[in-house]
Design a protein around this motif. Structure first.
Motif, PDB file in Angstrom:
ATOM      1  N   ALA A 113       0.829  -1.210   0.000  1.00 23.59           N
ATOM      2  CA  ALA A 113       0.000   0.000   0.000  1.00 23.59           C
ATOM      3  C   ALA A 113       0.862   1.258   0.000  1.00 23.59           C
ATOM      4  CB  ALA A 113      -0.921  -0.012   1.223  1.00 23.59           C
ATOM      5  N   MET A 114       1.966   1.221   0.733  1.00 22.41           N
ATOM      6  CA  MET A 114       2.861   2.374   0.806  1.00 22.41           C
ATOM      7  C   MET A 114       3.420   2.714  -0.574  1.00 22.41           C
ATOM      8  SD  MET A 114       5.747   2.772   3.804  1.00 22.41           S
ATOM      9  CE  MET A 114       4.858   1.609   4.815  1.00 22.41           C
ATOM     10  N   VAL A 115       3.856   1.688  -1.302  1.00 20.92           N
ATOM     11  CA  VAL A 115       4.429   1.891  -2.637  1.00 20.92           C
ATOM     12  C   VAL A 115       3.371   2.443  -3.596  1.00 20.92           C
ATOM     13  CG1 VAL A 115       5.415   0.722  -4.637  1.00 20.92           C
ATOM     14  CG2 VAL A 115       6.241   0.173  -2.340  1.00 20.92           C
ATOM     15  N   VAL A 116       2.189   1.837  -3.583  1.00 21.39           N
ATOM     16  CA  VAL A 116       1.128   2.258  -4.507  1.00 21.39           C
ATOM     17  C   VAL A 116       0.665   3.677  -4.182  1.00 21.39           C
ATOM     18  CG1 VAL A 116      -1.233   1.787  -5.268  1.00 21.39           C
ATOM     19  CG2 VAL A 116       0.379  -0.109  -4.941  1.00 21.39           C
ATOM     20  N   VAL A 117       0.396   3.955  -2.919  1.00 25.08           N
ATOM     21  CA  VAL A 117      -0.069   5.289  -2.528  1.00 25.08           C
ATOM     22  C   VAL A 117       1.028   6.331  -2.751  1.00 25.08           C
ATOM     23  CG1 VAL A 117      -0.841   6.701  -0.582  1.00 25.08           C
ATOM     24  CG2 VAL A 117      -1.759   4.404  -0.895  1.00 25.08           C
ATOM     25  N   GLY A 118       2.276   5.942  -2.496  1.00 22.50           N
ATOM     26  CA  GLY A 118       3.378   6.868  -2.750  1.00 22.50           C
ATOM     27  C   GLY A 118       3.470   7.274  -4.206  1.00 22.50           C
ATOM     28  N   TYR A 119       3.185   6.331  -5.095  1.00 24.55           N
ATOM     29  CA  TYR A 119       3.233   6.634  -6.529  1.00 24.55           C
ATOM     30  C   TYR A 119       2.119   7.608  -6.921  1.00 24.55           C
ATOM     31  CZ  TYR A 119       2.942   5.990 -11.582  1.00 24.55           C
ATOM     32  OH  TYR A 119       2.880   6.201 -12.937  1.00 24.55           O
ATOM     33  N   TRP A 120       0.922   7.408  -6.368  1.00 27.19           N
ATOM     34  CA  TRP A 120      -0.217   8.223  -6.772  1.00 27.19           C
ATOM     35  C   TRP A 120      -0.347   9.516  -5.970  1.00 27.19           C
ATOM     36  CZ3 TRP A 120      -2.151   7.168 -11.256  1.00 27.19           C
ATOM     37  CH2 TRP A 120      -2.153   5.860 -11.738  1.00 27.19           C
ATOM     38  N   ARG A 121       0.082   9.493  -4.693  1.00 20.82           N
ATOM     39  CA  ARG A 121      -0.171  10.641  -3.825  1.00 20.82           C
ATOM     40  C   ARG A 121       1.086  11.298  -3.280  1.00 20.82           C
ATOM     41  NH1 ARG A 121      -5.513  12.341  -3.614  1.00 20.82           N
ATOM     42  NH2 ARG A 121      -4.791  13.392  -1.736  1.00 20.82           N
TER      43      ARG A 121
ATOM     44  N   TRP B 108       3.617   8.817   4.005  1.00 18.89           N
ATOM     45  CA  TRP B 108       3.725   8.987   5.455  1.00 18.89           C
ATOM     46  C   TRP B 108       2.468   8.497   6.160  1.00 18.89           C
ATOM     47  CZ3 TRP B 108       7.643   9.125   8.369  1.00 18.89           C
ATOM     48  CH2 TRP B 108       8.823   9.781   8.013  1.00 18.89           C
ATOM     49  N   VAL B 109       1.308   8.777   5.589  1.00 15.44           N
ATOM     50  CA  VAL B 109       0.057   8.313   6.203  1.00 15.44           C
ATOM     51  C   VAL B 109       0.022   6.788   6.257  1.00 15.44           C
ATOM     52  CG1 VAL B 109      -2.447   8.207   5.912  1.00 15.44           C
ATOM     53  CG2 VAL B 109      -1.248  10.369   5.554  1.00 15.44           C
ATOM     54  N   VAL B 110       0.377   6.126   5.162  1.00 14.86           N
ATOM     55  CA  VAL B 110       0.363   4.665   5.144  1.00 14.86           C
ATOM     56  C   VAL B 110       1.432   4.107   6.069  1.00 14.86           C
ATOM     57  CG1 VAL B 110       0.549   2.610   3.679  1.00 14.86           C
ATOM     58  CG2 VAL B 110      -0.549   4.663   2.794  1.00 14.86           C
ATOM     59  N   MET B 111       2.565   4.783   6.173  1.00 16.66           N
ATOM     60  CA  MET B 111       3.602   4.346   7.105  1.00 16.66           C
ATOM     61  C   MET B 111       3.061   4.348   8.533  1.00 16.66           C
ATOM     62  SD  MET B 111       6.730   3.461   7.846  1.00 16.66           S
ATOM     63  CE  MET B 111       7.354   3.258   9.523  1.00 16.66           C
TER      64      MET B 111
ATOM     65  N   VAL C  46       8.275  -1.955  13.184  1.00 18.40           N
ATOM     66  CA  VAL C  46       8.250  -0.567  12.718  1.00 18.40           C
ATOM     67  C   VAL C  46       9.553  -0.234  11.979  1.00 18.40           C
ATOM     68  CG1 VAL C  46       8.162   1.843  13.464  1.00 18.40           C
ATOM     69  CG2 VAL C  46       6.646   0.152  14.516  1.00 18.40           C
ATOM     70  N   PHE C  47      10.669  -0.735  12.494  1.00 16.36           N
ATOM     71  CA  PHE C  47      11.942  -0.542  11.793  1.00 16.36           C
ATOM     72  C   PHE C  47      11.887  -1.149  10.397  1.00 16.36           C
ATOM     73  CE2 PHE C  47      15.818  -2.861  10.559  1.00 16.36           C
ATOM     74  CZ  PHE C  47      16.629  -1.793  10.229  1.00 16.36           C
ATOM     75  N   ALA C  48      11.358  -2.383  10.279  1.00 15.18           N
ATOM     76  CA  ALA C  48      11.269  -3.042   8.976  1.00 15.18           C
ATOM     77  C   ALA C  48      10.384  -2.247   8.022  1.00 15.18           C
ATOM     78  CB  ALA C  48      10.738  -4.472   9.143  1.00 15.18           C
ATOM     79  N   ALA C  49       9.276  -1.687   8.534  1.00 11.53           N
ATOM     80  CA  ALA C  49       8.371  -0.905   7.685  1.00 11.53           C
ATOM     81  C   ALA C  49       9.059   0.335   7.140  1.00 11.53           C
ATOM     82  CB  ALA C  49       7.124  -0.510   8.481  1.00 11.53           C
ATOM     83  N   PHE C  50       9.859   0.973   7.970  1.00  9.33           N
ATOM     84  CA  PHE C  50      10.568   2.171   7.509  1.00  9.33           C
ATOM     85  C   PHE C  50      11.713   1.802   6.572  1.00  9.33           C
ATOM     86  CE2 PHE C  50      14.104   5.146   7.885  1.00  9.33           C
ATOM     87  CZ  PHE C  50      13.487   6.340   7.551  1.00  9.33           C
ATOM     88  N   TYR C  51      12.482   0.791   6.951  1.00 10.49           N
ATOM     89  CA  TYR C  51      13.706   0.454   6.231  1.00 10.49           C
ATOM     90  C   TYR C  51      13.442  -0.068   4.821  1.00 10.49           C
ATOM     91  CZ  TYR C  51      18.288  -1.754   5.407  1.00 10.49           C
ATOM     92  OH  TYR C  51      19.503  -2.128   4.889  1.00 10.49           O
ATOM     93  N   VAL C  52      12.411  -0.866   4.643  1.00 16.78           N
ATOM     94  CA  VAL C  52      12.190  -1.474   3.325  1.00 16.78           C
ATOM     95  C   VAL C  52      11.128  -0.715   2.514  1.00 16.78           C
ATOM     96  CG1 VAL C  52      11.770  -3.604   2.048  1.00 16.78           C
ATOM     97  CG2 VAL C  52      12.942  -3.692   4.260  1.00 16.78           C
ATOM     98  N   PRO C  53       9.836  -0.789   2.850  1.00 17.41           N
ATOM     99  CA  PRO C  53       8.858  -0.166   1.946  1.00 17.41           C
ATOM    100  C   PRO C  53       8.879   1.349   1.919  1.00 17.41           C
ATOM    101  CG  PRO C  53       7.767  -1.066   3.877  1.00 17.41           C
ATOM    102  CD  PRO C  53       9.185  -1.527   3.944  1.00 17.41           C
ATOM    103  N   PHE C  54       9.090   1.985   3.086  1.00 18.37           N
ATOM    104  CA  PHE C  54       9.046   3.450   3.067  1.00 18.37           C
ATOM    105  C   PHE C  54      10.172   4.029   2.224  1.00 18.37           C
ATOM    106  CE2 PHE C  54      10.024   7.681   4.765  1.00 18.37           C
ATOM    107  CZ  PHE C  54       8.804   8.300   4.544  1.00 18.37           C
ATOM    108  N   LEU C  55      11.390   3.542   2.412  1.00 16.14           N
ATOM    109  CA  LEU C  55      12.502   4.041   1.596  1.00 16.14           C
ATOM    110  C   LEU C  55      12.311   3.682   0.125  1.00 16.14           C
ATOM    111  CD1 LEU C  55      15.620   3.373   3.877  1.00 16.14           C
ATOM    112  CD2 LEU C  55      14.293   5.473   3.606  1.00 16.14           C
ATOM    113  N   ALA C  56      11.762   2.494  -0.149  1.00 19.99           N
ATOM    114  CA  ALA C  56      11.523   2.092  -1.540  1.00 19.99           C
ATOM    115  C   ALA C  56      10.480   2.968  -2.217  1.00 19.99           C
ATOM    116  CB  ALA C  56      11.090   0.629  -1.591  1.00 19.99           C
ATOM    117  N   THR C  57       9.589   3.571  -1.432  1.00 16.92           N
ATOM    118  CA  THR C  57       8.551   4.429  -2.006  1.00 16.92           C
ATOM    119  C   THR C  57       9.149   5.607  -2.770  1.00 16.92           C
ATOM    120  OG1 THR C  57       7.001   3.818  -0.258  1.00 16.92           O
ATOM    121  CG2 THR C  57       6.548   5.849  -1.435  1.00 16.92           C
ATOM    122  N   PHE C  58      10.329   6.063  -2.373  1.00 19.36           N
ATOM    123  CA  PHE C  58      10.942   7.195  -3.065  1.00 19.36           C
ATOM    124  C   PHE C  58      11.347   6.833  -4.499  1.00 19.36           C
ATOM    125  CE2 PHE C  58      11.255   8.491   1.311  1.00 19.36           C
ATOM    126  CZ  PHE C  58      11.041   9.856   1.269  1.00 19.36           C
ATOM    127  N   VAL C  59      11.519   5.551  -4.777  1.00 25.55           N
ATOM    128  CA  VAL C  59      11.828   5.134  -6.150  1.00 25.55           C
ATOM    129  C   VAL C  59      10.623   5.387  -7.048  1.00 25.55           C
ATOM    130  CG1 VAL C  59      12.563   3.235  -7.632  1.00 25.55           C
ATOM    131  CG2 VAL C  59      13.424   3.381  -5.283  1.00 25.55           C
TER     132      VAL C  59
END
Length: 300
Positions: free
Chosen positions: A97-105, A111-114, A141-154
């Protein structure tokens, strides 16, 4: 009782036979299968480039799949080596969800999905015993930030109007060139250790090589691939990528040393696991996104 010979009866030479020494198989540097590593790298590169320039949504799916695989590797190793139970289901759902929402929003949506993913981790872990609850949710929480949240910037790089795919390609090229420059220069000229307690193979000379290669590649990419980009911006971008990629690699090495493992997984022959390939990319993505936004804007 007759004595039984300790060599086969049909072997006339018996104990006098001398087996010629067999040559040991050649090992690649670092214990890697170089042929497999090159093949897998070329295959992944072809898939990524095709997805980037054919249909953007496919690339978003590739990033989401990499996020789920990376989360599975990380949570599995935490469970096996440290008995830490970071819940995979809410992490995987929240990560996609973080990746998809990051792409569209954009960043606000990510941050909201995180935040919602962190909340889901806390609630999901309540189904288990209270013992080690704080430890497990902290790891989640560390895993959520480290993998999907940082990947969202791609995918946020991809979402930029006009040159989005070229921004992602620039990010990938600079990270790969930085790693290659560090390896090549460090292998040939490396003498002074950079962080011997974390990664004994890294040298200061290798870091200088990473910076030089990435700055040269950055100047070319910004001048010829990015709309309104300037070569001097590429120099700064390349320098920043060399620093963030090296820090990302060292951070991953620190995690693996703490876990007592060499690789995070074995999904990619010759490379290790997904996380072993994402170590430099994840922390570099927000750096590139931010500098691109400063230099040429980030309209979506």
């Amino acid at each position: 009782m007759p004595m039984v010979p300790d060599f086969p009866p049909d072997d006339p030479a018996g104990d006098d036979a001398v087996t010629p020494p067999q040559p040991e198989p050649k090992k690649q540097r670092g214990g890697r299968d170089l042929g497999a590593a090159i093949g897998v790298g070329l295959g992944l590169g072809a898939v990524i480039i095709a997805a980037l320039f054919v249909y953007k949504v496919v690339f978003v799916g590739v990033v989401a799949a990499a996020v789920v695989a990376g989360l599975w590797e990380l949570t599995s190793r935490l469970r096996e080596r440290k008995d830490v139970n970071a819940p995979l289901v809410p992490l995987a759902v929240g990560g996609v969800a973080m990746v998809v929402v990051g792409y569209w929003r954009g960043a606000e949506g990510a941050w909201v999905v995180m935040a919602l993913t962190a909340l889901a981790v806390l609630v999901w872990r309540m189904n288990d015993v209270p013992q080690d609850y704080l430890r497990d949710v902290t790891a989640g929480v560390f895993a959520a930030f480290y993998v999907p949240f940082l990947a969202t910037f791609v995918v946020m790089l991809l979402a930029a109007d006009g040159d989005g795919p070229w921004r992602v390609l620039t990010f990938l090229i600079l990270t790969v060139v930085s790693d290659t420059g560090a390896y090549a220069v460090g292998y040939k000229f490396g003498k002074h250790k950079l962080a011997p307690r974390i990664s004994p193979g890294k040298t200061r000379e290798g870091l200088a090589g990473a910076a030089g290669f990435a700055m040269a590649a950055g100047a070319l990419c910004m001048q010829f691939m990015i709309d309104d980009g300037q070569w001097w911006q590429g120099l700064l971008l390349g320098l920043a990528v060399a620093a963030s990629a090296t820090l990302g690699d060292l951070s991953e090495s620190m995690i693996k040393r703490d876990l007592g493992i060499k690789d995070m997984g074995s999904l990619l022959p010759g490379h290790g696991g997904i996380m072993d390939r994402l170590d430099s990319l994840l922390p570099t993505a927000p750096v590139v996104w931010l500098l691109m936004a400063v230099f040429v804007g980030s309209d979506m």
